[in-house]
Design a protein around this motif. Structure first.
Motif, mmCIF file in Angstrom:
data_model
loop_
_atom_site.group_PDB
_atom_site.id
_atom_site.type_symbol
_atom_site.label_atom_id
_atom_site.label_comp_id
_atom_site.label_asym_id
_atom_site.label_seq_id
_atom_site.Cartn_x
_atom_site.Cartn_y
_atom_site.Cartn_z
ATOM 1 N N UNK A 4 0.975 -1.172 -0.111
ATOM 2 C CA UNK A 4 0.146 0.078 -0.160
ATOM 3 C C UNK A 4 0.922 1.153 -0.135
ATOM 4 N N UNK A 5 0.363 2.179 -0.821
ATOM 5 C CA UNK A 5 1.164 3.464 -0.938
ATOM 6 C C UNK A 5 0.749 4.376 0.304
ATOM 7 N N UNK A 6 1.470 5.269 0.655
ATOM 8 C CA UNK A 6 1.497 6.333 1.411
ATOM 9 C C UNK A 6 0.600 7.244 0.799
ATOM 10 N N UNK A 7 -0.609 8.014 1.617
ATOM 11 C CA UNK A 7 -1.210 9.246 0.825
ATOM 12 C C UNK A 7 -0.293 10.219 0.538
ATOM 13 N N UNK A 8 -0.773 11.217 -0.445
ATOM 14 C CA UNK A 8 0.268 12.008 -1.117
ATOM 15 C C UNK A 8 0.621 13.175 0.012
ATOM 16 N N UNK A 9 -0.344 13.438 0.951
ATOM 17 C CA UNK A 9 0.138 14.167 2.001
ATOM 18 C C UNK A 9 1.585 14.127 2.693
ATOM 19 N N UNK A 10 1.992 12.899 2.684
ATOM 20 C CA UNK A 10 3.032 12.381 3.339
ATOM 21 C C UNK A 10 4.222 12.831 2.487
ATOM 22 N N UNK A 11 4.231 12.961 1.223
ATOM 23 C CA UNK A 11 5.482 13.476 0.249
ATOM 24 C C UNK A 11 6.227 14.510 1.091
ATOM 25 N N UNK A 12 5.919 15.573 1.671
ATOM 26 C CA UNK A 12 6.824 16.340 2.003
ATOM 27 C C UNK A 12 7.839 15.865 3.170
ATOM 28 N N UNK A 13 7.517 14.891 3.544
ATOM 29 C CA UNK A 13 8.146 14.153 4.910
ATOM 30 C C UNK A 13 9.102 12.738 4.316
ATOM 31 N N UNK A 14 8.460 12.006 3.478
ATOM 32 C CA UNK A 14 8.848 10.923 2.801
ATOM 33 C C UNK A 14 10.179 11.315 1.846
ATOM 34 N N UNK A 15 10.167 12.400 0.829
ATOM 35 C CA UNK A 15 11.122 13.225 0.192
ATOM 36 C C UNK A 15 12.514 13.251 0.700
ATOM 37 N N UNK A 16 12.460 14.039 1.884
ATOM 38 C CA UNK A 16 13.758 14.644 2.848
ATOM 39 C C UNK A 16 14.055 12.963 3.315
#
Length: 83
Positions: free
Chosen positions: A5-17
Motif C-alpha cells: 500500500x502506498x502512503x497518501x500524497x500528504x506524506x510526500x513532504x516528509x518522505x522526500x527528505x
C-alpha cells in the motif's frame, strides 16, 4: 503476489527528505570513511555509526532547509510553460 500500500500524497513532504537523507548520507559517509580508514575491517565496524550520526543530523536539517531551497530554486528557474 505481494501488494504494497502506498502512503497518501500528504506524506510526500516528509518522505522526500527522509529518502534523500538516507541515500545522501550513505554515499557521503561511505566515501569519507573509506578515505579516512581505507578498505579495512575497521571500515566495516566504523561506517554504520558514521552513517547513523550523519543521518540523524541530515534528516531534520532537510526538513528545515528544503522549503528554503524550493523558494531559491523557484527564484532561479523559470516556471514550466502553462503555469
Amino acid at each position: 503476489m505481494i501488494v504494497v500500500r502506498k502512503l497518501p500524497a500528504r506524506y510526500a513532504p516528509i518522505v522526500t527528505p527522509f529518502v534523500l537523507s538516507i541515500l545522501m548520507t550513505a554515499v557521503v559517509s561511505v566515501i569519507s570513511t573509506l578515505r579516512s580508514l581505507g578498505a579495512t575491517p575497521a571500515f566495516l565496524a566504523t561506517w554504520p555509526g558514521a552513517w547513523g550520526l550523519s543521518w540523524l543530523v541530515a534528516f531534520p536539517t532537510l526538513l528545515v532547509v528544503l522549503p528554503v531551497v524550493r523558494r531559491v530554486v523557484a527564484w532561479l528557474v523559470e516556471a514550466p510553460p502553462g503555469r
